[in-house]
Design a protein around this motif. Structure first.
Motif, PDB file in Angstrom:
ATOM      1  N   GLU A 245     -64.278 -91.556 -11.473  1.00  0.00           N
ATOM      2  CA  GLU A 245     -63.754 -92.502 -10.501  1.00  0.00           C
ATOM      3  C   GLU A 245     -63.059 -91.710  -9.394  1.00  0.00           C
ATOM      4  O   GLU A 245     -62.296 -90.785  -9.677  1.00  0.00           O
ATOM      5  N   ILE A 246     -63.321 -92.096  -8.125  1.00  0.00           N
ATOM      6  CA  ILE A 246     -62.818 -91.331  -6.988  1.00  0.00           C
ATOM      7  C   ILE A 246     -62.080 -92.269  -6.037  1.00  0.00           C
ATOM      8  O   ILE A 246     -62.636 -93.283  -5.595  1.00  0.00           O
ATOM      9  N   ALA A 247     -60.840 -91.934  -5.713  1.00  0.00           N
ATOM     10  CA  ALA A 247     -60.085 -92.723  -4.739  1.00  0.00           C
ATOM     11  C   ALA A 247     -60.720 -92.565  -3.361  1.00  0.00           C
ATOM     12  O   ALA A 247     -61.218 -91.487  -3.009  1.00  0.00           O
ATOM     13  N   ALA A 248     -60.695 -93.635  -2.575  1.00  0.00           N
ATOM     14  CA  ALA A 248     -61.333 -93.605  -1.254  1.00  0.00           C
ATOM     15  C   ALA A 248     -60.819 -92.463  -0.386  1.00  0.00           C
ATOM     16  O   ALA A 248     -61.596 -91.819   0.331  1.00  0.00           O
TER      17      ALA A 248
ATOM     18  N   ALA B 210     -59.143 -98.940   3.994  1.00  0.00           N
ATOM     19  CA  ALA B 210     -58.010 -99.848   4.192  1.00  0.00           C
ATOM     20  C   ALA B 210     -57.505-100.400   2.868  1.00  0.00           C
ATOM     21  O   ALA B 210     -56.296-100.545   2.659  1.00  0.00           O
ATOM     22  N   CYS B 211     -58.418-100.698   1.963  1.00  0.00           N
ATOM     23  CA  CYS B 211     -58.044-101.293   0.670  1.00  0.00           C
ATOM     24  C   CYS B 211     -57.705-100.245  -0.380  1.00  0.00           C
ATOM     25  O   CYS B 211     -57.288-100.600  -1.492  1.00  0.00           O
ATOM     26  N   GLN B 212     -57.904 -98.973  -0.040  1.00  0.00           N
ATOM     27  CA  GLN B 212     -57.747 -97.893  -1.022  1.00  0.00           C
ATOM     28  C   GLN B 212     -58.584 -98.202  -2.260  1.00  0.00           C
ATOM     29  O   GLN B 212     -58.109 -98.202  -3.401  1.00  0.00           O
ATOM     30  N   ALA B 213     -59.857 -98.453  -2.003  1.00  0.00           N
ATOM     31  CA  ALA B 213     -60.808 -98.781  -3.061  1.00  0.00           C
ATOM     32  C   ALA B 213     -61.070 -97.562  -3.949  1.00  0.00           C
ATOM     33  O   ALA B 213     -60.770 -96.422  -3.578  1.00  0.00           O
ATOM     34  N   THR B 214     -61.642 -97.829  -5.093  1.00  0.00           N
ATOM     35  CA  THR B 214     -62.055 -96.782  -6.019  1.00  0.00           C
ATOM     36  C   THR B 214     -63.570 -96.762  -6.092  1.00  0.00           C
ATOM     37  O   THR B 214     -64.197 -97.796  -6.370  1.00  0.00           O
ATOM     38  N   ILE B 215     -64.162 -95.615  -5.824  1.00  0.00           N
ATOM     39  CA  ILE B 215     -65.614 -95.465  -5.927  1.00  0.00           C
ATOM     40  C   ILE B 215     -65.920 -94.932  -7.319  1.00  0.00           C
ATOM     41  O   ILE B 215     -65.439 -93.863  -7.714  1.00  0.00           O
ATOM     42  N   VAL B 216     -66.687 -95.707  -8.064  1.00  0.00           N
ATOM     43  CA  VAL B 216     -67.032 -95.358  -9.447  1.00  0.00           C
ATOM     44  C   VAL B 216     -68.431 -94.754  -9.470  1.00  0.00           C
ATOM     45  O   VAL B 216     -69.362 -95.300  -8.864  1.00  0.00           O
ATOM     46  N   THR B 217     -68.587 -93.621 -10.137  1.00  0.00           N
ATOM     47  CA  THR B 217     -69.900 -93.001 -10.272  1.00  0.00           C
ATOM     48  C   THR B 217     -70.285 -92.930 -11.745  1.00  0.00           C
ATOM     49  O   THR B 217     -69.547 -93.394 -12.611  1.00  0.00           O
ATOM     50  N   ASN B 218     -71.426 -92.355 -12.011  1.00  0.00           N
ATOM     51  CA  ASN B 218     -71.876 -92.224 -13.397  1.00  0.00           C
ATOM     52  C   ASN B 218     -71.055 -91.213 -14.187  1.00  0.00           C
ATOM     53  O   ASN B 218     -71.181 -91.129 -15.409  1.00  0.00           O
TER      54      ASN B 218
ATOM     55  N   GLU C 290     -74.218 -83.178  -6.514  1.00  0.00           N
ATOM     56  CA  GLU C 290     -75.667 -83.310  -6.545  1.00  0.00           C
ATOM     57  C   GLU C 290     -76.080 -84.174  -7.735  1.00  0.00           C
ATOM     58  O   GLU C 290     -75.667 -83.927  -8.871  1.00  0.00           O
ATOM     59  N   GLY C 291     -76.859 -85.202  -7.475  1.00  0.00           N
ATOM     60  CA  GLY C 291     -77.344 -86.058  -8.553  1.00  0.00           C
ATOM     61  C   GLY C 291     -76.380 -87.125  -9.016  1.00  0.00           C
ATOM     62  O   GLY C 291     -76.709 -87.928  -9.900  1.00  0.00           O
ATOM     63  N   GLU C 292     -75.182 -87.174  -8.438  1.00  0.00           N
ATOM     64  CA  GLU C 292     -74.184 -88.169  -8.830  1.00  0.00           C
ATOM     65  C   GLU C 292     -74.502 -89.503  -8.145  1.00  0.00           C
ATOM     66  O   GLU C 292     -74.884 -89.536  -6.980  1.00  0.00           O
ATOM     67  N   ILE C 293     -74.330 -90.598  -8.865  1.00  0.00           N
ATOM     68  CA  ILE C 293     -74.719 -91.917  -8.385  1.00  0.00           C
ATOM     69  C   ILE C 293     -73.501 -92.828  -8.273  1.00  0.00           C
ATOM     70  O   ILE C 293     -72.686 -92.901  -9.197  1.00  0.00           O
ATOM     71  N   VAL C 294     -73.381 -93.543  -7.154  1.00  0.00           N
ATOM     72  CA  VAL C 294     -72.348 -94.565  -7.002  1.00  0.00           C
ATOM     73  C   VAL C 294     -72.784 -95.784  -7.816  1.00  0.00           C
ATOM     74  O   VAL C 294     -73.781 -96.435  -7.490  1.00  0.00           O
ATOM     75  N   THR C 295     -72.044 -96.084  -8.876  1.00  0.00           N
ATOM     76  CA  THR C 295     -72.411 -97.198  -9.750  1.00  0.00           C
ATOM     77  C   THR C 295     -71.639 -98.480  -9.429  1.00  0.00           C
ATOM     78  O   THR C 295     -72.098 -99.575  -9.736  1.00  0.00           O
ATOM     79  N   ALA C 296     -70.465 -98.347  -8.812  1.00  0.00           N
ATOM     80  CA  ALA C 296     -69.669 -99.527  -8.470  1.00  0.00           C
ATOM     81  C   ALA C 296     -68.570 -99.145  -7.498  1.00  0.00           C
ATOM     82  O   ALA C 296     -68.235 -97.962  -7.347  1.00  0.00           O
TER      83      ALA C 296
END
Length: 262
Positions: free
Chosen positions: A136-139, A125-133, A153-159
């Motif tokens: 950055e990926i749009a919702a 709903a907020c069109q958040a951004t998922i940040v990884t190591n 594989e091995g990617e981590i959601v950092t924020a």
């Protein structure tokens, strides 16, 4: 249960290195991972805990954006987001019970992408951004179906970065035993758009109800969606509710969430 190695790195770089090993899997709150391991539905050779990494914990609001670090638990979101984004704080307060809220993390929830998880509805709903190591990926690009995400594989959601809306509301119809939403709707109102994220209803996982978004952008009132209907073709049908029931709930809860914004 079965034998496995347990690693608890103190930095993100150490975690990334540990996850490069074969059969290694990240462990955040473990609210989904541990039960699946007990049932042997998931059998990683090594668990890499993210809970000892200080840089992965915290909530901050700046410039109209709420940033939540990946290993932040639900109870902390509930407290720290209360003043800047009360609807998200309320969402966090309704996840599971106190034990779950003090252990489960936002990054773990988004990485698992359970079809009935609450956070994905807010992210959409907020069109958040998922940040990884690594990026950055749009919702809209991140969520790719039931239990499926864009994570490598091995990617981590950092924020996770949420644009703070002018008004927002989350309404969920709980399944009493699990407290997961049978259907949940997050509505977020911005100056130029309205977001409607739906969880718990679709076989394809979380989704945006775009027809409702367009109608509400013109007139932000529950009456604006009165003539709309949600197709039931791809809705979940189980012992808790039929596909048609979930489609009906989606519309009803959207209307209630809009009313809750006002």
């Amino acid at each position: 249960m079965y034998n496995f190695e347990f690693v608890k790195p103190s930095t993100l770089d150490e975690a990334v290195k540990a996850l490069a090993n074969e059969d290694a899997q990240a462990l955040a709150g473990g609210q989904t991972l541990i039960p699946t391991m007990k049932q042997r539905l998931n059998q990683p050779g090594t668990l890499v805990s993210l809970l000892g990494i200080a840089d992965l914990v915290g909530v901050s609001a700046e410039g109209g954006t709420l940033t939540i670090k990946g290993a932040t638990n639900h109870a902390t979101v509930m407290k720290e987001a209360a003043s800047s984004f009360p609807a998200l704080a309320y969402l966090a307060s309704r996840i599971g019970d106190p034990a779950v809220r003090n252990r489960g993390t936002i990054g773990g929830s988004l990485a698992n992408n359970d079809p009935s998880a609450c956070y994905p509805a807010a992210a959409m709903a907020c069109q958040a951004t998922i940040v990884t190591n690594t990026r950055e990926i749009a919702a809209d690009d991140y969520f790719q179906g039931m239990f499926a995400t864009a994570l490598d594989e091995g990617e981590i959601v950092t924020a996770v970065r949420f644009p703070i809306p002018e008004a927002a509301c989350y309404i969920k119809f709980e399944q009493p035993a699990s407290r997961f939403p049978l259907t949940g709707v997050f509505v977020a109102k911005y100056g130029d758009r309205v977001g409607v994220g739906v969880t718990g209803a679709s076989n394809d996982g979380v989704f945006r109800w775009k027809e409702a978004e367009e109608a509400l952008a013109g007139t932000f009132s529950a009456d604006a969606i009165s003539g709309l209907s949600v197709p039931s073709d791809d809705m979940i049908s189980d012992l808790h509710g039929s596909a048609e029931y979930r489609a009906h709930l989606t519309k009803v809860l959207t209307g209630r969430a809009v009313a809750g914004c006002q």
